[in-house]
Design a protein around this motif. Structure first.
Motif, PDB file in Angstrom:
ATOM      1  N   GLU A  55      29.536 -40.453  -5.154  1.00  0.00           N
ATOM      2  CA  GLU A  55      28.285 -40.195  -5.503  1.00  0.00           C
ATOM      3  C   GLU A  55      27.783 -39.468  -6.782  1.00  0.00           C
ATOM      4  OE1 GLU A  55      24.250 -41.711  -4.683  1.00  0.00           O
ATOM      5  OE2 GLU A  55      26.287 -42.326  -3.995  1.00  0.00           O
ATOM      6  N   ARG A  56      28.716 -38.514  -6.611  1.00  0.00           N
ATOM      7  CA  ARG A  56      28.318 -37.424  -7.847  1.00  0.00           C
ATOM      8  C   ARG A  56      28.771 -38.158  -9.331  1.00  0.00           C
ATOM      9  NH1 ARG A  56      33.345 -33.703  -6.848  1.00  0.00           N
ATOM     10  NH2 ARG A  56      34.615 -34.465  -8.680  1.00  0.00           N
ATOM     11  N   ASN A  57      29.587 -39.005  -9.251  1.00  0.00           N
ATOM     12  CA  ASN A  57      29.872 -39.860 -10.489  1.00  0.00           C
ATOM     13  C   ASN A  57      29.828 -38.912 -11.615  1.00  0.00           C
ATOM     14  OD1 ASN A  57      30.252 -42.033 -12.145  1.00  0.00           O
ATOM     15  ND2 ASN A  57      28.750 -43.260 -11.434  1.00  0.00           N
ATOM     16  N   TRP A  93      35.776 -37.646 -11.780  1.00  0.00           N
ATOM     17  CA  TRP A  93      35.421 -37.858 -10.219  1.00  0.00           C
ATOM     18  C   TRP A  93      36.429 -39.010  -9.710  1.00  0.00           C
ATOM     19  CZ3 TRP A  93      33.947 -42.681  -8.552  1.00  0.00           C
ATOM     20  CH2 TRP A  93      33.440 -43.579  -9.678  1.00  0.00           C
ATOM     21  N   PHE A  94      36.613 -40.103 -10.832  1.00  0.00           N
ATOM     22  CA  PHE A  94      37.688 -41.103 -10.292  1.00  0.00           C
ATOM     23  C   PHE A  94      38.999 -40.740 -10.163  1.00  0.00           C
ATOM     24  CE2 PHE A  94      39.850 -45.403 -10.586  1.00  0.00           C
ATOM     25  CZ  PHE A  94      38.947 -45.953  -9.823  1.00  0.00           C
ATOM     26  N   LYS A  98      36.510 -39.481   6.103  1.00  0.00           N
ATOM     27  CA  LYS A  98      37.337 -38.254   6.427  1.00  0.00           C
ATOM     28  C   LYS A  98      37.516 -37.482   5.273  1.00  0.00           C
ATOM     29  CE  LYS A  98      41.469 -37.186   8.867  1.00  0.00           C
ATOM     30  NZ  LYS A  98      41.713 -35.989   8.078  1.00  0.00           N
ATOM     31  N   ARG A  99      38.087 -38.113   4.291  1.00  0.00           N
ATOM     32  CA  ARG A  99      38.358 -37.262   3.043  1.00  0.00           C
ATOM     33  C   ARG A  99      37.268 -37.056   2.346  1.00  0.00           C
ATOM     34  NH1 ARG A  99      43.847 -36.999   1.723  1.00  0.00           N
ATOM     35  NH2 ARG A  99      45.203 -37.254   3.664  1.00  0.00           N
ATOM     36  N   LYS A 100      36.115 -37.458   2.634  1.00  0.00           N
ATOM     37  CA  LYS A 100      34.793 -36.856   2.068  1.00  0.00           C
ATOM     38  C   LYS A 100      34.770 -37.634   0.500  1.00  0.00           C
ATOM     39  CE  LYS A 100      34.418 -32.523   4.404  1.00  0.00           C
ATOM     40  NZ  LYS A 100      33.644 -33.132   5.601  1.00  0.00           N
ATOM     41  N   LEU A 101      35.124 -38.662   0.460  1.00  0.00           N
ATOM     42  CA  LEU A 101      35.443 -39.639  -0.887  1.00  0.00           C
ATOM     43  C   LEU A 101      33.884 -40.066  -1.065  1.00  0.00           C
ATOM     44  CD1 LEU A 101      38.745 -41.298  -0.520  1.00  0.00           C
ATOM     45  CD2 LEU A 101      38.069 -39.063  -1.770  1.00  0.00           C
ATOM     46  N   THR A 142      26.117 -47.023  -1.475  1.00  0.00           N
ATOM     47  CA  THR A 142      25.345 -46.960  -2.716  1.00  0.00           C
ATOM     48  C   THR A 142      26.088 -47.953  -3.509  1.00  0.00           C
ATOM     49  OG1 THR A 142      26.286 -45.258  -3.556  1.00  0.00           O
ATOM     50  CG2 THR A 142      24.342 -45.001  -2.288  1.00  0.00           C
ATOM     51  N   ILE A 143      25.700 -48.359  -4.695  1.00  0.00           N
ATOM     52  CA  ILE A 143      26.672 -49.062  -5.876  1.00  0.00           C
ATOM     53  C   ILE A 143      27.878 -48.256  -6.010  1.00  0.00           C
ATOM     54  CG2 ILE A 143      26.465 -49.819  -7.905  1.00  0.00           C
ATOM     55  CD1 ILE A 143      23.812 -51.248  -7.483  1.00  0.00           C
ATOM     56  N   ASP A 144      27.682 -46.958  -6.453  1.00  0.00           N
ATOM     57  CA  ASP A 144      28.587 -46.220  -6.922  1.00  0.00           C
ATOM     58  C   ASP A 144      29.740 -46.010  -5.879  1.00  0.00           C
ATOM     59  OD1 ASP A 144      27.842 -45.872  -9.307  1.00  0.00           O
ATOM     60  OD2 ASP A 144      26.682 -43.722  -8.946  1.00  0.00           O
ATOM     61  N   LYS A 145      29.557 -45.896  -4.528  1.00  0.00           N
ATOM     62  CA  LYS A 145      30.559 -45.799  -3.776  1.00  0.00           C
ATOM     63  C   LYS A 145      31.125 -47.038  -3.237  1.00  0.00           C
ATOM     64  CE  LYS A 145      27.523 -42.336  -1.052  1.00  0.00           C
ATOM     65  NZ  LYS A 145      26.766 -42.294   0.260  1.00  0.00           N
TER      66      LYS A 145
END
Length: 188
Positions: free
Chosen positions: A152-154, A158-159, A144-147, A49-52
């Motif tokens: 996605e939650r943005n 989050w950053f 792996k680190r579930k980033l 997605t764009i955010d990812k």
């Protein structure tokens, strides 16, 4: 055909060399070699997605010095004997210093990454310095680190959460945020 968010009709985001140049204006010659691997591996690892994509590119741009370094600049001597990294043999610190766009560090991380990618990173850790494996290892680490879930939650913080999971702290946060700001403008 693209929709207004720049997503391809199939739902995949494709990064272009022009976009990457806008995000990393001081990147070295030849960094265009990363574009096909970014487009191949990002969606395979859920960076879709764009955010990812923006968050991933911003973070790897910082970690690699604008796609300039796929091997940690420090010698790796500081990692010598670090059992938390699996560095149990003399020379492991230097041999398994950070490699790839996101700097996979330590014998145990090289071993785990190599198993996941189907390559031998214990005997050939420098494979992670090639564009293909530099990108794929970063995508593997990200997943792996579930980033993806954090990107996605943005939401507030989050950053910073992503930066801590990559770096263990806030090293280079301002630089990472500057890459993020350029990614916001370039990937629309």
């Amino acid at each position: 055909m693209e929709n207004i968010k720049g997503e391809l009709a199939l739902g995949l985001i494709q990064i272009t060399l022009d976009q990457l140049k806008k995000i990393c204006p001081f990147a070295p010659r030849g960094f265009d070699a990363y574009v096909p691997y970014l487009n191949k591996f990002m969606p395979m690892y859920g960076i879709d997605t764009i955010d990812k994509v923006r968050a991933f590119i911003a973070q790897v741009a910082h970690e690699s010095g604008s796609f300039r370094y796929t091997s940690e600049l420090a010698s790796g001597k500081d990692y010598e004997g670090r059992k938390d990294l699996g560095n149990i043999h003399p020379g492991d610190g230097v041999k398994f210093k950070g490699h790839g766009l996101i700097q996979i560090t330590g014998r145990s991380n090289h071993l785990e990454c190599g198993k996941a990618l189907g390559i031998d990173l214990i005997n050939t850790p420098l494979l992670l310095t090639t564009p293909k494996y530099a990108v794929q290892s970063a995508c593997w680490f990200w997943q792996k680190r579930k980033l993806n879930e954090i990107a996605e939650r943005n939401k507030d913080g989050w950053f910073i959460d992503i930066t801590k999971k990559i770096n263990g702290g806030l090293n280079g946060l301002r630089d990472r945020q500057e890459f993020w700001e350029r990614a916001m403008k370039a990937i629309v």
